[in-house]
Scaffold this active site. Structure first.
Site, mmCIF file in Angstrom:
data_model
loop_
_atom_site.group_PDB
_atom_site.id
_atom_site.type_symbol
_atom_site.label_atom_id
_atom_site.label_comp_id
_atom_site.label_asym_id
_atom_site.label_seq_id
_atom_site.Cartn_x
_atom_site.Cartn_y
_atom_site.Cartn_z
ATOM 1 N N VAL A 115 0.842 -1.194 0.000
ATOM 2 C CA VAL A 115 0.000 0.000 0.000
ATOM 3 C C VAL A 115 0.878 1.245 0.000
ATOM 4 C CG1 VAL A 115 -1.709 1.322 1.291
ATOM 5 C CG2 VAL A 115 -1.937 -1.152 1.114
ATOM 6 N N GLU A 165 10.221 6.278 7.677
ATOM 7 C CA GLU A 165 11.128 5.418 8.425
ATOM 8 C C GLU A 165 11.955 4.576 7.461
ATOM 9 O OE1 GLU A 165 9.592 3.117 11.949
ATOM 10 O OE2 GLU A 165 9.656 1.605 10.399
HETATM 11 O O1 0RQ Z 1 -0.315 -13.427 6.086
HETATM 12 O O2 0RQ Z 1 1.847 -13.823 5.021
HETATM 13 O O3 0RQ Z 1 0.515 -15.723 5.965
HETATM 14 O O4 0RQ Z 1 -0.258 -14.525 3.909
HETATM 15 O O5 0RQ Z 1 -0.873 -10.847 7.633
HETATM 16 O O6 0RQ Z 1 -0.465 -9.211 5.432
HETATM 17 O O7 0RQ Z 1 -1.806 -8.384 3.519
HETATM 18 O O8 0RQ Z 1 0.544 -9.287 3.131
HETATM 19 O O9 0RQ Z 1 0.083 -7.056 4.277
HETATM 20 O O10 0RQ Z 1 2.634 -7.201 4.337
HETATM 21 O O11 0RQ Z 1 1.324 -5.009 4.478
HETATM 22 O O12 0RQ Z 1 1.380 -6.633 6.375
HETATM 23 C C1 0RQ Z 1 -0.103 -5.174 9.438
HETATM 24 C C2 0RQ Z 1 1.289 -7.236 9.205
HETATM 25 C C3 0RQ Z 1 0.399 -6.034 7.192
HETATM 26 C C4 0RQ Z 1 2.267 -5.008 8.505
HETATM 27 C C5 0RQ Z 1 0.967 -5.875 8.603
HETATM 28 C C6 0RQ Z 1 -2.060 -11.591 7.366
HETATM 29 C C7 0RQ Z 1 -2.039 -11.781 5.864
HETATM 30 C C8 0RQ Z 1 -0.581 -12.092 5.641
HETATM 31 C C9 0RQ Z 1 0.594 -9.873 6.014
HETATM 32 P P1 0RQ Z 1 0.504 -14.454 5.176
HETATM 33 P P2 0RQ Z 1 -0.415 -8.544 4.001
HETATM 34 P P3 0RQ Z 1 1.440 -6.442 4.798
HETATM 35 C C10 0RQ Z 1 6.579 1.210 9.733
HETATM 36 C C11 0RQ Z 1 5.226 0.742 9.840
HETATM 37 C C12 0RQ Z 1 2.990 -3.149 11.795
HETATM 38 C C13 0RQ Z 1 4.226 -2.299 11.754
HETATM 39 C C14 0RQ Z 1 4.072 -1.055 10.954
HETATM 40 C C15 0RQ Z 1 2.894 -4.699 9.872
HETATM 41 C C16 0RQ Z 1 0.099 -11.167 6.636
HETATM 42 O O13 0RQ Z 1 1.979 -3.796 7.868
HETATM 43 O O14 0RQ Z 1 3.647 -5.498 10.403
HETATM 44 O O15 0RQ Z 1 2.999 -0.576 10.635
HETATM 45 N N1 0RQ Z 1 2.528 -3.543 10.472
HETATM 46 N N2 0RQ Z 1 5.180 -0.480 10.609
HETATM 47 O O16 0RQ Z 1 -2.886 -12.817 5.473
HETATM 48 C C17 0RQ Z 1 -5.414 -12.657 9.986
HETATM 49 C C18 0RQ Z 1 -6.209 -10.496 9.636
HETATM 50 C C19 0RQ Z 1 -5.079 -10.248 8.794
HETATM 51 C C20 0RQ Z 1 -4.170 -11.295 8.627
HETATM 52 C C21 0RQ Z 1 -3.498 -9.548 7.482
HETATM 53 N N3 0RQ Z 1 -7.119 -9.549 9.856
HETATM 54 N N4 0RQ Z 1 -6.325 -11.694 10.211
HETATM 55 N N5 0RQ Z 1 -4.324 -12.494 9.214
HETATM 56 N N6 0RQ Z 1 -3.219 -10.821 7.807
HETATM 57 N N7 0RQ Z 1 -4.659 -9.187 8.076
HETATM 58 C C22 0RQ Z 1 7.537 0.167 9.123
HETATM 59 C C23 0RQ Z 1 8.430 -0.529 10.122
HETATM 60 O O17 0RQ Z 1 8.221 -0.473 11.263
HETATM 61 C C24 0RQ Z 1 9.621 -1.297 9.623
#
Ligand code: 0RQ
Length: 497
Positions: A264, A286
């Site tokens: 995104v 970041e």
């Molecule tokens: O699981 O890998 O097993 O398929 O979470 O989700 O859709 O690939 O999205 O890579 O953007 O990750 C919030 C984890 C999203 C990330 C999060 C499962 C989904 C998949 C990954 P699979 P996507 P993304 C500054 C910003 C916190 C830290 C942050 C994150 C896996 O963005 O770690 O914001 N954020 N840092 O299937 C069950 C749900 C789910 C779910 C997603 N509702 N229930 N599983 N998944 N939604 C950057 C730094 O700090 C470095």
């Protein structure tokens, strides 16, 4: 050699990984460079070799944020990590943390360096850091990230340097400033995204350097896919909304942007490429990804500031070839500066971060699937969401092939409260919560953001909560997790019949 280790007294510290790693033993607190990129590669491999040859030991591993398989992956698989802090994103390590085999604590990334300086993390035994070079005066030029390295090097009793021969000399891109600590803290003098307030190198006490290694290993480069349709739609909603706010004179046109890691974030930044309304953009973020280079190439970036550059293989080659051009626009800072609440608030950052789930009143879970299983960690999202001028939480409306709704009655774990979340966005729509009461927020999130497959059951829950319990934020506590329960029992949050 003389090009990379220019400080002559340190040249006799050049050695091999076997000798260097002898400074690391059972119970060592090991502080490493690395923030998605720029992590050491040789020492972790040597520790694994020792474990495979039968030595029994465990280390406590402290990094800047996530590293790569060459650190978190191999060390976790060799069963060498007792503690890991902070944010990580390795699959196997995650599994071990969730099994309780590796201890993990999730800190806001902006706060770690100060905690280490205060001694909260315990002894700072050994720092292992990747560098492009050691200067004539014995200072260190980092590679693709800064993270917590300046503080780790200042506090560590022993320092091991891995000189990365695969990185070109990157002098002039880093800006190293360690703020003062309480109670004598003065303001961080950073007033514009492009400001440089420190030195282009990390101060290093040469007496603490116990070993210098030469490495040809490279960072693992992420693969960025072109934005999928959901990410594109989320990006469109965001860009349209921000333009609308600028037109209404509610925000100035020049606020800097932060976007978390992932599809995104890349889609939003890629959206700027096409969009004629945004011509001169500041990024105060970041992690900087490929899209930042694309925007620099077309002249749309005024300044881009971060703590790390995480580039695909192709973008990395482009960056290395024309580093002189990119470094005019890019500044890499310690994470306590890139994520500083004080600076984020002063600059008025527009913050965009990704959620795992968001509830109908706008509370956000970024870290724990079904309330229990750690995904990665809070990373910098809390730093930016709590302090940005306009803060947005985004997520695709469903996960796991449509079986899970990312919009739920009540989040199963809280990382960001409704008070830190101005705007909620999914591919279906965007809700600006700022002028709304919690009940209005619930109505709009259900109708505009939730996936149509889940709207009826969310609406039914909300209506019943209003009727049966009332209150400022109506809930039926014994039913709040009915969707999570359905998923755990049937593997599908959808209510049938
Ligand atoms: O699981 O890998 O097993 O398929 O979470 O989700 O859709 O690939 O999205 O890579 O953007 O990750 C919030 C984890 C999203 C990330 C999060 C499962 C989904 C998949 C990954 P699979 P996507 P993304 C500054 C910003 C916190 C830290 C942050 C994150 C896996 O963005 O770690 O914001 N954020 N840092 O299937 C069950 C749900 C789910 C779910 C997603 N509702 N229930 N599983 N998944 N939604 C950057 C730094 O700090 C470095």
């Amino acid at each position: 050699l003389t090009d990379r280790v220019r400080f002559k007294p340190l040249q006799d510290k050049i050695t091999d990984a076997v000798t260097a790693a002898k400074h690391i033993a059972d119970g060592t607190n090991l502080f490493i460079s690395g923030f998605t990129a720029g992590y050491p590669k040789l020492i972790p491999q040597e520790l694994v070799r020792r474990a495979e040859s039968g030595e029994q030991f465990k280390i406590n591993l402290f990094a800047g944020a996530s590293t790569g398989d060459m650190v978190d992956g191999i060390l976790a698989r060799a069963n060498l990590v007792a503690w890991r802090r902070p944010y990580m994103s390795d699959k196997f390590m995650r599994q071990e943390i969730n099994l309780g085999k590796i201890s993990f604590k999730d800190d806001h990334l902006s706060q770690l360096s100060a905690k280490v300086r205060a001694g909260e993390w315990g002894r700072c035994d050994v720092a292992v850091v990747e560098a492009a070079a050691i200067t004539e005066k014995g200072h260190l030029i980092p590679t693709m990230s800064v993270g917590n390295t300046p503080t780790y090097m200042r506090e560590a009793k022993k320092i091991i340097v891995e000189i990365s021969e695969s990185s070109p000399l990157q002098e002039g891109i880093h800006d190293i400033f360690i703020p003062e600590d309480p109670p004598y803290r003065t303001p961080i003098p950073l007033y514009r995204t492009a400001d440089r307030i420190g030195k282009p190198f990390i101060d290093m006490n040469p007496d603490r350097v116990v070993a210098i290694l030469f490495s040809t290993e490279k960072d693992h480069c992420p693969i960025f896919m072109p934005p999928d349709s959901n990410s594109k739609r989320i990006a469109e909603h965001i860009l349209e909304f921000v333009q609308h706010e600028i037109k209404k004179d509610r925000i100035p046109p020049s606020l800097p942007w932060q976007a978390g890691v992932g599809d995104v974030a890349n889609a939003v930044l890629s959206g700027f490429i096409e969009d004629k309304n945004f011509s001169s953009i500041d990024i105060y973020s970041e992690v900087l990804q490929d899209s930042v280079l694309d925007l620099i190439d077309i002249g749309k970036i005024r300044a881009a500031s971060g703590s790390a550059l995480t580039l695909s293989e192709k973008a990395r080659a482009r960056f290395f070839n024309e580093i002189y051009r990119y470094q005019e626009k890019i500044v890499l800072r310690p994470v306590e500066i890139s994520n500083s609440p004080e600076v984020i608030r002063r600059l008025g950052v527009i913050a965009i971060n990704t959620a795992i789930e968001i509830d109908i009143y706008g509370q956000v879970n970024s870290t724990h699937v079904m309330g229990t299983q750690l995904m990665n960690g809070i990373g910098g999202s809390g730093d930016f969401m709590r302090n940005g001028a306009l803060t947005m939480m985004v997520t695709p409306s469903t996960a796991k092939g449509g079986m899970i709704s990312a919009i739920v009655p009540m989040v199963s774990h809280v990382d960001h409260s409704e008070h830190s979340v101005d705007v909620v966005v999914t591919e279906y729509g965007l809700v600006d919560t700022r002028p709304l009461t919690p009940r209005q927020v619930a109505e709009q999130i259900i109708h505009k953001c939730a996936h149509p497959d889940f709207r009826d059951q969310l609406w039914d829950y909300f209506q019943r909560a209003v009727k049966e319990r009332g209150g400022h934020e109506p809930h039926i506590l014994e039913k709040s997790f009915f969707m999570h329960q359905l998923f755990m029992e049937k593997g599908d949050m959808r209510q049938k019949g």
